[in-house]
Motif scaffolding. Structure first.
Motif, short mmCIF file in Angstrom:
data_model
loop_
_atom_site.label_atom_id
_atom_site.label_comp_id
_atom_site.label_asym_id
_atom_site.label_seq_id
_atom_site.Cartn_x
_atom_site.Cartn_y
_atom_site.Cartn_z
N ASN A 189 0.69 -1.15 -0.02
CA ASN A 189 -0.05 0.28 -0.13
C ASN A 189 0.81 1.33 -0.03
OD1 ASN A 189 -2.79 -0.85 0.05
ND2 ASN A 189 -2.20 -1.60 2.04
N ASN A 190 2.05 1.15 0.11
CA ASN A 190 2.98 2.27 0.07
C ASN A 190 4.38 2.06 -0.65
OD1 ASN A 190 3.93 4.93 0.80
ND2 ASN A 190 4.12 4.45 2.95
N PRO A 191 4.27 1.92 -1.73
CA PRO A 191 5.46 1.63 -2.67
C PRO A 191 6.78 2.51 -2.23
CG PRO A 191 3.83 1.39 -4.16
CD PRO A 191 2.91 2.10 -2.69
N ASP A 192 6.24 3.76 -2.15
CA ASP A 192 7.37 4.77 -1.69
C ASP A 192 8.32 4.53 -0.53
OD1 ASP A 192 6.49 6.28 -3.73
OD2 ASP A 192 5.25 7.61 -2.39
N LEU A 193 7.83 3.46 0.37
CA LEU A 193 8.56 3.24 1.69
C LEU A 193 9.63 2.31 1.22
CD1 LEU A 193 8.51 3.60 4.81
CD2 LEU A 193 6.81 1.57 4.89
N ILE A 194 9.39 1.46 0.23
CA ILE A 194 10.68 0.61 -0.26
C ILE A 194 11.69 1.01 -0.33
CG2 ILE A 194 11.03 -1.12 -2.00
CD1 ILE A 194 8.00 -1.44 -2.51
N GLU A 195 11.75 2.36 -1.04
CA GLU A 195 13.02 2.99 -1.53
C GLU A 195 13.80 3.51 -0.14
OE1 GLU A 195 14.86 6.81 -3.74
OE2 GLU A 195 12.87 6.43 -4.17
N LYS A 196 12.97 3.93 1.06
CA LYS A 196 13.46 4.51 2.14
C LYS A 196 13.82 3.27 3.23
CE LYS A 196 11.09 8.58 1.34
NZ LYS A 196 9.94 9.47 1.67
N SER A 197 13.36 2.13 3.05
CA SER A 197 13.56 1.04 3.84
C SER A 197 15.12 0.50 3.83
CB SER A 197 12.66 -0.15 3.57
OG SER A 197 11.32 0.31 3.83
N THR A 198 15.67 0.02 5.05
CA THR A 198 17.02 -0.20 5.05
C THR A 198 17.27 -1.56 5.47
OG1 THR A 198 17.43 0.60 7.24
CG2 THR A 198 18.01 2.23 5.38
N ILE A 199 18.18 -2.17 5.11
CA ILE A 199 18.58 -3.52 5.62
C ILE A 199 20.24 -3.55 6.18
CG2 ILE A 199 18.38 -6.15 4.91
CD1 ILE A 199 16.79 -5.56 2.88
N HIS A 200 20.31 -2.65 6.64
CA HIS A 200 21.77 -2.81 7.17
C HIS A 200 22.01 -3.48 8.68
CE1 HIS A 200 21.40 0.68 9.68
NE2 HIS A 200 20.56 1.38 8.73
#
Length: 194
Positions: free
Chosen positions: A124-135
């Motif tokens: 529901n919020n594809p913009d959040l994908i770019e801001k999510s981190t996996i460090h």
């Protein structure tokens, strides 16, 4: 990013985790291992789902250091908190085995709810994908770091000092043990660090 959707996710997540954990406590199904393993699995699910959505959106990310750290944590959590620390209490070890082999209903519901909720958030919020981190040292990982240290302190110092209070039959002792972990997670989520 739709901030209200993200705050809704955080509120829903902490509410669901708290309610399911309280139900598990009521049914004598919670140990320190349970909550640490739950936080570990939440981090694994978050990493896998975020990686999937980032890869699908064309982002290039590495997972090596994150997976290495999660592997070390898995070994430590399962070995120390699952078997070594409670070795004198076969009931606790049996409960830990149920969690490891996904035989604990409340643990499983927690994982399913978190995974479904995270997929719903990204969908529901594809913009959040770019801001999510996996460090490896994200806020979620910091919760896991602190929880492992806090769990070790409780298992080595607090529980043995008050062995008459911390018994498997006493639901209040489970609440006292689990409360710092839930409050830690609540603090991070209310601060929007997750």
């Amino acid at each position: 990013m739709k901030l209200h959707l993200f705050k809704h996710f955080n509120n829903l997540d902490i509410t669901a985790t708290s309610l399911l954990t309280l139900l598990a406590i009521y049914n004598n199904q919670v140990t320190i291992f349970y909550i640490l393993y739950l936080f570990w699995w939440n981090e694994v699910i978050y990493t896998a789902v975020t990686f999937y959505y980032k890869k699908r959106s064309g982002f290039v990310i590495g997972l090596g250091s994150k997976l290495f750290l999660l592997g070390i944590y898995w070994f430590f959590i399962v070995l120390f908190f699952g078997f070594i620390a409670p070795h004198q209490n076969y009931n606790l070890v049996a409960l830990n085995f149920e969690v490891i082999f996904f035989k604990n209903l409340f643990f499983n519901l927690n994982l399913l709810f978190f995974g479904g909720e995270l997929i719903w958030l990204y969908y529901n919020n594809p913009d959040l994908i770019e801001k999510s981190t996996i460090h490896p040292f994200s806020a979620r990982a910091v919760i896991l770091h602190i929880s492992i240290i806090l769990g070790a302190i409780m298992m080595m110092m607090v529980v043995p000092s008050f062995s008459n209070f911390f018994t498997p039959d006493n639901n209040w002792s489970s609440i006292v043990i689990i409360l710092p972990f839930i409050l830690l997670r609540y603090f991070f989520q209310r601060s929007s660090l997750l």
